[in-house]
Each structure stands twice: as structure tokens, then as C-alpha cells.
Design a protein around this motif. Sequence first.
Motif, PDB file in Angstrom:
ATOM      1  N   VAL A   1      -2.199   4.515   0.954  1.00  0.00           N
ATOM      2  CA  VAL A   1      -1.229   4.341   0.005  1.00  0.00           C
ATOM      3  C   VAL A   1       0.221   4.273   0.498  1.00  0.00           C
ATOM      4  CG1 VAL A   1      -0.364   6.027  -1.686  1.00  0.00           C
ATOM      5  CG2 VAL A   1      -2.772   6.398  -1.050  1.00  0.00           C
ATOM      6  N   THR A   2       0.903   4.625   1.676  1.00  0.00           N
ATOM      7  CA  THR A   2       1.953   4.572   1.999  1.00  0.00           C
ATOM      8  C   THR A   2       2.105   2.956   2.148  1.00  0.00           C
ATOM      9  OG1 THR A   2       1.323   5.121   4.242  1.00  0.00           O
ATOM     10  CG2 THR A   2       2.345   6.814   2.887  1.00  0.00           C
ATOM     11  N   ARG A   3       1.063   2.311   2.574  1.00  0.00           N
ATOM     12  CA  ARG A   3       1.258   1.082   2.962  1.00  0.00           C
ATOM     13  C   ARG A   3       1.625   0.242   1.882  1.00  0.00           C
ATOM     14  NH1 ARG A   3      -3.074  -2.274   0.920  1.00  0.00           N
ATOM     15  NH2 ARG A   3      -4.757  -0.729   0.417  1.00  0.00           N
ATOM     16  N   GLU A   4       1.252   0.739   0.566  1.00  0.00           N
ATOM     17  CA  GLU A   4       1.486   0.208  -0.792  1.00  0.00           C
ATOM     18  C   GLU A   4       3.194   0.438  -0.981  1.00  0.00           C
ATOM     19  OE1 GLU A   4      -0.981   1.465  -3.548  1.00  0.00           O
ATOM     20  OE2 GLU A   4      -2.800   0.416  -3.141  1.00  0.00           O
ATOM     21  N   ILE A   5       3.584   1.561  -0.771  1.00  0.00           N
ATOM     22  CA  ILE A   5       4.817   1.749  -1.232  1.00  0.00           C
ATOM     23  C   ILE A   5       5.682   1.055  -0.092  1.00  0.00           C
ATOM     24  CG2 ILE A   5       6.590   3.658  -1.224  1.00  0.00           C
ATOM     25  CD1 ILE A   5       4.327   5.567  -1.649  1.00  0.00           C
ATOM     26  N   TYR A   6       5.377   0.855   1.247  1.00  0.00           N
ATOM     27  CA  TYR A   6       6.152   0.234   2.295  1.00  0.00           C
ATOM     28  C   TYR A   6       6.322  -1.278   1.630  1.00  0.00           C
ATOM     29  CZ  TYR A   6       7.898  -1.503   6.528  1.00  0.00           C
ATOM     30  OH  TYR A   6       8.593  -2.173   7.389  1.00  0.00           O
ATOM     31  N   THR A   7       5.301  -1.891   1.382  1.00  0.00           N
ATOM     32  CA  THR A   7       5.269  -3.437   1.005  1.00  0.00           C
ATOM     33  C   THR A   7       6.088  -3.485  -0.109  1.00  0.00           C
ATOM     34  OG1 THR A   7       3.212  -3.069   0.108  1.00  0.00           O
ATOM     35  CG2 THR A   7       3.284  -3.794   2.319  1.00  0.00           C
ATOM     36  N   SER A   8       5.954  -2.671  -1.205  1.00  0.00           N
ATOM     37  CA  SER A   8       6.871  -2.696  -2.490  1.00  0.00           C
ATOM     38  C   SER A   8       8.383  -2.655  -2.205  1.00  0.00           C
ATOM     39  CB  SER A   8       6.282  -1.713  -3.418  1.00  0.00           C
ATOM     40  OG  SER A   8       4.836  -1.787  -3.786  1.00  0.00           O
TER      41      SER A   8
ATOM     42  N   MET B   1      -2.642  -2.214   8.624  1.00  0.00           N
ATOM     43  CA  MET B   1      -1.495  -2.294   9.554  1.00  0.00           C
ATOM     44  C   MET B   1      -0.937  -3.788   9.329  1.00  0.00           C
ATOM     45  SD  MET B   1      -1.656  -2.281  13.614  1.00  0.00           S
ATOM     46  CE  MET B   1      -2.965  -3.545  13.704  1.00  0.00           C
ATOM     47  N   GLU B   2      -1.814  -4.848   9.339  1.00  0.00           N
ATOM     48  CA  GLU B   2      -1.486  -6.165   9.060  1.00  0.00           C
ATOM     49  C   GLU B   2      -0.272  -6.260   7.886  1.00  0.00           C
ATOM     50  OE1 GLU B   2      -3.139 -10.395   9.216  1.00  0.00           O
ATOM     51  OE2 GLU B   2      -4.219  -8.834   9.876  1.00  0.00           O
ATOM     52  N   GLU B   3      -0.859  -5.636   6.676  1.00  0.00           N
ATOM     53  CA  GLU B   3       0.271  -5.747   5.475  1.00  0.00           C
ATOM     54  C   GLU B   3       1.451  -5.133   5.853  1.00  0.00           C
ATOM     55  OE1 GLU B   3      -1.365  -4.200   1.938  1.00  0.00           O
ATOM     56  OE2 GLU B   3      -3.523  -4.776   2.502  1.00  0.00           O
ATOM     57  N   VAL B   4       1.504  -4.073   6.479  1.00  0.00           N
ATOM     58  CA  VAL B   4       2.922  -3.580   6.939  1.00  0.00           C
ATOM     59  C   VAL B   4       3.825  -4.377   7.989  1.00  0.00           C
ATOM     60  CG1 VAL B   4       4.063  -1.276   8.117  1.00  0.00           C
ATOM     61  CG2 VAL B   4       2.069  -1.008   6.517  1.00  0.00           C
ATOM     62  N   ILE B   5       2.950  -4.847   8.877  1.00  0.00           N
ATOM     63  CA  ILE B   5       3.839  -5.729   9.772  1.00  0.00           C
ATOM     64  C   ILE B   5       4.108  -7.241   9.118  1.00  0.00           C
ATOM     65  CG2 ILE B   5       3.292  -7.191  11.989  1.00  0.00           C
ATOM     66  CD1 ILE B   5       1.494  -4.959  12.714  1.00  0.00           C
ATOM     67  N   GLU B   6       3.221  -7.714   8.399  1.00  0.00           N
ATOM     68  CA  GLU B   6       3.718  -8.939   7.715  1.00  0.00           C
ATOM     69  C   GLU B   6       4.706  -8.749   6.666  1.00  0.00           C
ATOM     70  OE1 GLU B   6       1.568 -12.994   6.035  1.00  0.00           O
ATOM     71  OE2 GLU B   6       0.427 -11.298   6.343  1.00  0.00           O
ATOM     72  N   SER B   7       4.603  -7.686   5.825  1.00  0.00           N
ATOM     73  CA  SER B   7       5.706  -7.442   4.928  1.00  0.00           C
ATOM     74  C   SER B   7       7.058  -7.241   5.570  1.00  0.00           C
ATOM     75  CB  SER B   7       5.498  -6.297   3.974  1.00  0.00           C
ATOM     76  OG  SER B   7       5.551  -5.106   4.921  1.00  0.00           O
ATOM     77  N   THR B   8       7.015  -6.369   6.760  1.00  0.00           N
ATOM     78  CA  THR B   8       8.439  -6.532   7.615  1.00  0.00           C
ATOM     79  C   THR B   8       8.904  -7.759   7.935  1.00  0.00           C
ATOM     80  OG1 THR B   8       7.402  -4.353   8.047  1.00  0.00           O
ATOM     81  CG2 THR B   8       9.393  -5.269   9.464  1.00  0.00           C
TER      82      THR B   8
END
Length: 1197
Positions: free
Chosen positions: A246-253, A312-319
Motif C-alpha cells: 500500500v505504501t509504495r502506491e502512496i510513495y510513487t504517487s 521495491m523496484e517501483e519505489v526505486i524507479e519512481s525515485t
Amino acid sequence: MSQLSADDEVELQSLLRQLLRSVDDRISGAPSTECAEEILLHLEETDKNFHNYEFVKYLRQYVESSLGTVVEDETKNLTRGDGQHAIGSGHDTLIHAVTRRTRDSAEYQQMMHTLKNTMIMVVESLINKFEEDQMRKEEMQQQHSQSNNQYTDNCSDSDSSFNQSYAFIRQEQLQALAEKLDSSKPKEVRWEALQALCCAPPSDVLSCESWSSLRRNLCAALTDPDLSDHVLQFFAKSFSSSPLNVTREIYTSLAKTVESSFLSHKLSFPTGSAVFDINRPEISRLLKQIRLMNDFQKEVTTFWIRHPEKYMEEVIESTFSLLSFPHEHGSASPGTEKALEPIHLLALLDIKATWFKKWMHGYYSRTVVLRLLERKYKSLVSDSLSNQYLSLAPFDLLKGPACSDQRSVYTGKELEYVFFVHSLCVLGKVLIYTNGRKLFPIKVRKRKDPVSLTDLVVIMINIMYQHPQPRHSFNLPFMCSDSLSPSGLAMEVLWMLCERTECAAECLYQTPVIETLLAPVIALLNGQQAKLKSPAATLTLIADVLARIANTDRGLALFLYEKNLVLAHSERTFAAHVTVQFTLRLLDKELSSLSESDTSHTLCGAFIFVCRQIYNTCEGLQVLRPYGLLFTSYIHSCSVSVFQFRSRHIWEETLLDSLLNFAATPKGLLLLQQTGAINECVSYMFSRFTKKLQVSRCEKFGYGVMVTQVAATAPGVVALHSSGFVRALVVELWSVLECGSEDVRVVRPKPTPMDPIDRSCLKVLNRATKGYDLTDRLIAVNSDAKMNSLFHYEQSHTFGLRLLSVICCNLDSFLLLESQYNICSMLLQSQRENVTEEFIIDSLSVERNHVLVRVSVVGGPSERKLPPRALQEGEEPYPWPMFSSYPLPHCYTLEPSKVHDEESWMEICRRQYCDFMTSKPNILTGKGIILVHWVAADLIDCCVGEIYIISVLSFVSRYGSYLKLLKEDAVNDLTQLMKHVKIFLSTQRVKTTSELITQQDGYPGHDWLASTVFLIMAGDTDRSLSLLLNLSSLLISAFIWPARIHASVHVPVEVAESGITPVYWCTAHYVEMLLKAEVPLVHSAFRMSGFTPSQMCLHWLTQCFWNFLDWTEICHYISTCVVMGPDYQVYMCVAIFKHLQPDILQRTQSQELQVFLKEEPIQGFKVSNYLEFMEELERSYRDVVLADMKTIRNPVE
């Protein structure tokens, strides 16, 4: 006397606040104000970090700048003329006198007055700020309470279970809130919906059906200044209480929202000294959003491994997508402004890139980070390299306002510097991993050629050159530390690279890097001005990097063997030579381009440390041999004249430490002994050893190697004894055996002692303090009184017998003990007392039996059988017969092999001799004819029998008799030979003034080569003497015949008086050098164990391999060295270590290497099997080894 300015007061305020925060836990835990004051007063005694606090550093610097001149003047006045006579007697009188006069000076009074008044104002200002902060905090709490009450009333709903505590919320309500948050709704409606959402449980909100629309509307609300804070509040609660899916959705948004904000606003910041205000609404809002993202970045590493990799990859890539900001979207005006990018604000919040370091720490996330950088986001690395600092564009450091905890305005230069710090920290982590280095070379904006790894290292070195001063170049709120200075950051990266072998090989061990590092040094050697802003500071940093490079094998090879530097007249030379020449001229103050203030002790010590990394290895000392004696003399002369300096103690320790490190190699130890400072150095080593201090910042292991090297020589043993090292070792050993350890964890309470005085209380009064005590108390336990004096009789006496076994492996030591203590009779008597009807089998009787067989039977591995110490399983646990009188049981001597047919051998020998004389008639003349005897003896099969040791003569004659080489009456002939040899050698010795006992009356041990020759010649005194006399004129006699070269007139007097034999400082030295190159695993094993190959070589060669090799191989050793050359003595020792490699590695792991090599014979070694290997060594090293052996008359020049 420097006055404190207003800026200094502000800086002191910040530093004092920083100190108080560091000790906040201690002060807040104090029960009263008085206790808190006591804690502060005694902080230096209780806090190991006391001297690292910036406040303490500032005060120290201020005192030095205020009183430094006064102290120097008073010191000169007091030491003028007769020195100490001017101030009276008593210890430390000079220090006391200087201190007293300094405290009485007007400068001291003025300094204290200024400092006291300034600190009063600083403390009052801190108190006022604290009260203001408290009032502001109370007002905010009241406003927050009122807001909550209003919000609660507005959101109450009587027909809903969603009461004032908001413990539950229905899906319909969440759907309604999602609709109210739509961007088309009025702001008041959206604000109320946000208030309600913030009070709802995040888990209910995140799991509702309308979460997708809610998230979309929340992200849209982030762009509204009035709603952004409430959205961030909800996101923060969600981050702390929700799973990663859930938090990765918030982070990427959130990342996408921040990215779109930068694209839409097209923000910029001014260049140069113009200011940039982060309190601007749009900047402040983005800063808070990135702050929340950064907090998540640093925390997510603790739990993302428990989730699928794609999260994890979504978080890293969005960063990475956010940080790869497209430069063309900036609105900066060329020359006056630059585009503000997300990376700038992230760097402000996390200047040392902690988030990236955490992502790169674990393999799980590091793999994804480096893969994404390689495939899609290489521009991130490129952008880091395009920073103004890393591109080496002209950049002047800014002197800004003093450090402050809260800043809202930054200049463009400060913002660029923050980006530089962040970039360098990211690049440092990328470089230390293989896949990170594969990103290079990389194309960079505004640079024609790609940047390679070497280019980047050179850039960092040049940064170090341009900005060497570490203190307060920028005054950012987070820069009250030297670690954020340009040179400090560059050095951190270089240190990380030095610590990793592969990194250093690819990045540092390159010719351009060494050229860049040594360019200022070469310029100064050539009499030119080095283009450095602060020569002393920069050269010290250079020396630090050079030392770390030279500490590794690859780096040292680059220093020693690659001519990659142009010194003068276009001649290329080695880095090692440049470094040593510069150090010598620095010590002698012959560098005209450097001012006297630049040639400080710190700089001299730094370059001595570089040289130390070179000369504490055999190969390094070999290359620096032309400077060896000169270098040690310079250092020693400096240490003698050091009394005139204020920093005497530190500088003297630096010099002693540098001299001590010559003891890491055999030849270096000879150089150290020649300076006359060996006693001082060993005492210094003992003082550090007792404090358990590290040898140096580059040394991984302790002082074991140096102690072993020193203990292998007579002057070294004297120095160890006088320093107290031997006594400390004996006391520690006794404590372990008899006293036990007081800090062992107690599993159950000890029983209450019933004696009037607990026995453990008497242990200290009853302890051994000398080597003689160990022998008398642990080995010669031949009375009831001695037995009762031991609290752990069986364990301690067993250890004493094991120690005796190791000592007796050296035949000279055994003969000395036998003559002094008659140990064989003592052991036999103990065995007789251990008999009832038959021998009692226990640990002591088994160990005594082993020692008796070891000292009574002489021979190699196939000539005698030593009984094991361990008992066997079964009906007969110890099948080996014990004895209490001579002769020994026959099972301990092996049966002799068949003797070759002498007539057949003679025919072969005659035919070969005739062929040889026909083809080369002039080859066998004079001394060469003696080799025929050795060839004959070489073919005799060996067998060993019982030997009853009465004296060394009977010891040798009995061995020869059992070998069937001597007649029973050969003792008289051997006695005659020893007398003739002693008379001959006495004419070859210098008249010594040495106080060493070993130099007083002839050779201190038995002449084992003479005894060996006597056996080879089958007991013929005349032929033996003739052979020895002829041998004495050959170079080889200096190495295989220790008694021949002992205190000899054929070496310089100072070397003859040193008590150090050429077998040690020449043969053993080259054995260690060749081992490192040819058998590196064995060399490493010795280093780790703290033992040295040189000590074993000295043991083997001094007693001519007796008890270690079979008789045949002993003859092969002598004949090979004479026929093939003296350097074959070195090659044979290397071959033996190569043969023993599997055993050495195994015994190192079990921590019994030294005992194994001392006690065990060399099993299975045949000279003939390794002759080809020795010939290969000859082809590679003869030019060096044999050439050095030939310089025995001048070994230290």
C-alpha cells in the motif's frame, strides 16, 4: 591575543548547543542540578568523544592561538644556556615552570576575561531562546487543541457509528469523502473532508473500495497550499502503519506529484552569492513533500525484503525518475540563475545521501539500484559528475554567516555545494561495487570525452588540492563538522577505495593517479613552487592516501617496480624513490620552496609513515636499500634532538614508532640495531602492547610479527627483557595457569571457601615473574614443596613439560638445560616414581615419555619414532612402552635400510670422474676436490639409534655410531677436531666491546656444521679439518657455518658486535621476500599467526637441520649449497615451506603453527624433488639474492 568577534559569539552559541545536545541523555538523567554540574565538570574523564566535540576543538584552537607565542617564548627563555640549570631540579620542572609563567602572563588574564564575558552572553542568549521556544510551543499546542475541538464538533454525526473517537468508518462514508476531495469541489469542502480523513484509521482508508480515487484526489490536493499539509499528515500516518504493497502506491504517487510540480513551476535559484529563500510557499511545500519521501526512503530498507521485488523496484524507479529531472524544463536565465531540481532539495534534507547508502547496503536492493542505473537512469550518475565542483570549474569557497540550527536563506553557492556533497556521497557508494564501476566511462554534459574511473579519482585528488582547508569553508547548519569540507569528502571516497582490493586495483593503482598525487612532491623536489593553496595541509592529505596505497601488495608493487614518474631531466623513476627522497629532504629542511612553518612535525610524520609502509616489507626495504642506513640515522638523530620542541612527546613517539617498524623484517632489524635505538623502540612497543593499541591505522594484525623478529636476535632478547616484556609475558602466563580469569561468566555461584584465607587470595603473592621461575616451578617439579605450591598441579606441570618439549627442539637450548638442570635424570626419576606394579598412564607420564624420547633420539622423520601424546580407544589406550632408565626401547628407533653395494658405487663414481676429467680437466682443482667426499656421503643410507646424552660430544658420536659412520672411540677424535676449529676461529674474531653475553667468549652454541662434516668424513679428524679450512675461504661458509662468521673480522665491526648472524639478516630476509611472491598463502598464514618464517629458518639452519631432516637430506642440503651457490640456501628454505604449505595452513587455522614447526620433523621432503623448483627460483632471483650475499662485508650500505 585574538579578540572574539560577534561572529565568533554566534558560532560559540551554535557549538555550545551542539555539545549540550550530545550530552543531553546524561544531563537529563541527573537527579539534581548539582549532579548535572558534576557531570559537565568531569565530562573529559567520562566521555571518550570529549575531544571530538566541535566546541572543545574550538576552545583548544582559541587557546593555542592566544597563548602559543607566550608558551614558545617562555620555553626558549627557560631552556636558554644551560637548559635545566635555569629552573632548578625535579621532574617535569620545565613544564611546571612554563605553565606557571603562562598563567601569570597578561595575555592569559586577557584571554580568560574575554572568554568569560563572551560565554556569559552566549549562555544568556541560549536561555532566552529556550524560553521563547517554550512559549511558542505552548501557543501551538493551544491552537492545535482548539482546532481539534472545532474539527470534532463539525464532523460528529448522530446517526453514524463513526463517533468522536473515529474508531470505525463505513465504506459509504469513505466514498463520500472521496467525492468531497474531488478538485472540482470548493476548498472548504475539501478541507473538511481532509480533516475527517486524518482522524480515520489509515488501515480502513487504504483498504476501502474507493482508495484509487481517494489517492488520486489526495495527490491533486498536494498542489494546493492550504491542503498540502493535511495530505502529508495522512500520508505520514499511512507510511508508519501500512504494509509496503500500500505504501509504495502512496510513495510513487507522491513522487509523481512532486515531479509534476517541478515541471509546472519551472523553479530556479540564483548563482553566486545571491540568496535563495526556502520559505517561499512553493519551495516550502515541495521541501515538506520531499522530506516525507526521504524519511520513507531511509525506513523502507528495514522491511522491503519481506515483499515481492517488484514493490521495491517501483519505489526505486519512481525515485530515480524524480531525480532524473529534465534540464530543458528549467526557467533559469543563463549566467544569473540555474534550474532548481528535486535533487537540490533532497540534498538539503539528506546531505550525505543516507537514503542511497542504505539502498546500496543490502545485496537485495543494490542489485535493483545498479540495474536501473545501467538500463534507464545513467543520467543520474552523469548529472552528479556535471556538478560544478566535480567538473573542476572555477569555484571560490564562500565565507557565509556563522553556523545556525535554523536557516531559511541559502546562497546559490551553498546550494551548489550541498548538491556536490550529495553527489560525491552517491558516487562513492557506486564506485565500491563491481557493477557500479561498470557504469564508467560515462558521458557528461559540457565535457568532450567520457569520464573514466581514473578521471574521477584524479578529479577528487584535484579537489583536495584546491580546497585543503577543512574548517568552516561553508557555514551551513549541517557544516559545523570537518567531514563536509571538500578535502574531507574527497578523502572519504579515496579511503573507501583503498580499503577494497578490487576497487583500488581499478581506480587507484593507475599511473595517472600516482602522477597526480606526487606532482606537487616532484615540483618541490625540483625546486619549483607547488600550485597548492595550503602546502602543508595538502601534502599531509597526499601522504595519507599514499600510505594507504602502499599498504597493499598491488599498491606497493606500483610504488616499487613501475617507473611512472618524471623527476628531472626527463628521467623516469619509481614512486618509492620520489617519496623517500622527499621525506629525507623534508627532515633535513632542504626544500627551499616550503616555508619553515610548512615543514611541520605533522607533515614530516605523515611522509615518514608512507616510507614506513614501504620499508616494513622485505621487497620494499630491498628497493630502498640505498637509503636504509641514512634513513634510520636521520630519524634517530631527529628523535635525539626533539627536546627543543613544544610537541616533544608526540613527535618523539612518531619517530620511535617509525624506527620500530624497521623490525618488521630481518634486514630492517639489523638497521635498527645499528642506530642504537633498539632498546627505546622495544620499550615503546611494550608500552603500546600493554595498552592493547593497534600497530597503525593500516595494520590489521598486532605486534606478534615484530616481537618474533626481535626475539630471534641476541640484542632483541636483551631489549625485550629490559623493557619488561618478558616479565609481563611470564606473569600473564602464570595468571592463566594458576589464577584463572576473573571475568569469565559465572554459570553458578562459587562455593564459599572454608579456609581462613581463600587460596585464590594468595595467588598473586605466589606468582612467577621470571623465565627461571617458569623452569623451576612448572618444569622441574621434583619435590613435594614445588608440587604443593601449584594450585592446578597436573594442568600446570603438563604445560611446563609441553614448553620443555618445544624448547628442546632447539638442540643448543636442550644441551644448555641438560647441563644446568640435568633434565633427563629428573624426568627418568619422575617416571620411576610413577610406577606401582606398572607405569601409571596419565597426562604427565605420557608427556614425560614423549619428551624423553625426543631428547634421547636424534634423527629425521624416517630415523626415529616419537610417541603420540593422545590416548587411543580400546583395551590398550597407550601401546607405547614407557621407561625409567636407559637404554630406550627399540621401537623408538627405525630399522636401518639396506646399504648400497659399495663396489658397484665406486665403479660408477670412477667412470663419471674419468668422463668429467676428460671433458673438463681444469674444473676439479684445489677446493673443488672436497666435493668428492660429500658425494660419497650423500649415498649412505641412514638409521638412528639410542643416544644417552652426557655431553654434546657423546651426543654427536652416538648419533654417528648408529649411522654406522663412526667407531665407538670417535669421541676423542671429535674432541680434537673441535679444539682445532675453535683455535682457528678464535683468530678470525674481532676484539669486541659489546656487552652482549653471546659476544663475550666465542660462538655461544655448538658448532653443528663441524659435527656434520665429522660424520660425513666418517670420523677422520684430518680430512674433516682440511675440509672445514678449505670451506672457510668460500662465501658459502658465512651462511651454512654460523660459528665461522660469528663476530668475524670479515664483516664490519659494528655488525660483528651486533650479535645478529647473516643467516638471519640475509638468508631469512630473502626467504620472507620470496615466500610473499612465490608461496603467498604461507606468507599470509605467518602474518596472521604473528609468527615469522625467519625464526624457523634460523632454527633449522643453525643446527643444520638435525632432527628435522634425514641424514641423507642434510648431506644434500650442504652439497647443494656448495655446488649450486650460497643463494640455494634461500631457495631450499622456500622449497621446504612450499612442501609444508597444507600443514601450515591447517595449523594456522587451529592456532598451533609455531609448536607444529618447532616440534614436528619435515615429513616427506626430498631435496631432489624440489631441485627443479629451486632452479626456477635461481633464474628469477639470483641477481638480487646472490649479489646481496656477496656484500656481506658491507651489509648496511
